[in-house]
Design an enzyme around this catalytic site. Structure first.
Site, PDB file in Angstrom:
ATOM      1  N   MET A   1       0.844  -1.175   0.000  1.00 21.77           N
ATOM      2  CA  MET A   1       0.000   0.000   0.000  1.00 21.77           C
ATOM      3  C   MET A   1       0.893   1.244   0.000  1.00 21.77           C
ATOM      4  SD  MET A   1      -2.588   1.500   2.981  1.00 21.77           S
ATOM      5  CE  MET A   1      -2.770  -0.076   3.677  1.00 21.77           C
ATOM      6  N   PRO A   2       0.980   1.958  -1.122  1.00 25.18           N
ATOM      7  CA  PRO A   2       1.762   3.190  -1.149  1.00 25.18           C
ATOM      8  C   PRO A   2       1.073   4.287  -0.339  1.00 25.18           C
ATOM      9  CG  PRO A   2       1.314   2.391  -3.372  1.00 25.18           C
ATOM     10  CD  PRO A   2       0.480   1.599  -2.437  1.00 25.18           C
ATOM     11  N   ILE A   3       1.844   4.984   0.445  1.00 20.57           N
ATOM     12  CA  ILE A   3       1.350   6.134   1.197  1.00 20.57           C
ATOM     13  C   ILE A   3       2.207   7.328   0.804  1.00 20.57           C
ATOM     14  CG2 ILE A   3       0.932   7.137   3.464  1.00 20.57           C
ATOM     15  CD1 ILE A   3       0.762   4.241   4.541  1.00 20.57           C
TER      16      ILE A   3
ATOM     17  N   THR B   1      -5.586   1.063  -3.236  1.00 23.27           N
ATOM     18  CA  THR B   1      -4.575   0.848  -2.195  1.00 23.27           C
ATOM     19  C   THR B   1      -3.701   2.085  -1.985  1.00 23.27           C
ATOM     20  OG1 THR B   1      -2.871  -0.036  -3.680  1.00 23.27           O
ATOM     21  CG2 THR B   1      -4.462  -1.610  -2.752  1.00 23.27           C
TER      22      THR B   1
ATOM     23  N   ARG C   1      -2.788   5.704  -0.823  1.00 18.73           N
ATOM     24  CA  ARG C   1      -3.194   6.679   0.194  1.00 18.73           C
ATOM     25  C   ARG C   1      -2.371   7.945  -0.005  1.00 18.73           C
ATOM     26  NH1 ARG C   1      -6.167   2.848   0.317  1.00 18.73           N
ATOM     27  NH2 ARG C   1      -6.749   1.620   2.133  1.00 18.73           N
TER      28      ARG C   1
END
Length: 67
Positions: A1-3, A38, A40
């Protein structure tokens, strides 16, 4: 999940921020091969008096360049 965390000076329109978020999401979907849901993105806006370069706030710099 890239943030992704973005720090911006305040003043940009909602439209511009939405456009940036969509473009960043699309870039991550393509480059990292992740699903868009996914991704954020956190946007933190800072007042021009809370960001300085070389001892001068952006607000001060704006006063000099924008009479």
């Amino acid at each position: 999940m890239p943030i992704i965390e973005m720090h911006l000076l305040e003043g940009r329109s909602v439209e511009k921020k939405r456009k940036a978020v969509a473009a960043i999401t699309a870039a991550l979907v393509e480059s990292l091969e992740v699903k868009a849901d996914t991704v954020r993105i956190l946007i933190t806006e800072h007042p021009v008096e809370h960001f300085a370069v070389a001892g001068v706030t952006v607000g001060q710099r704006n006063e000099v360049t924008c009479p």
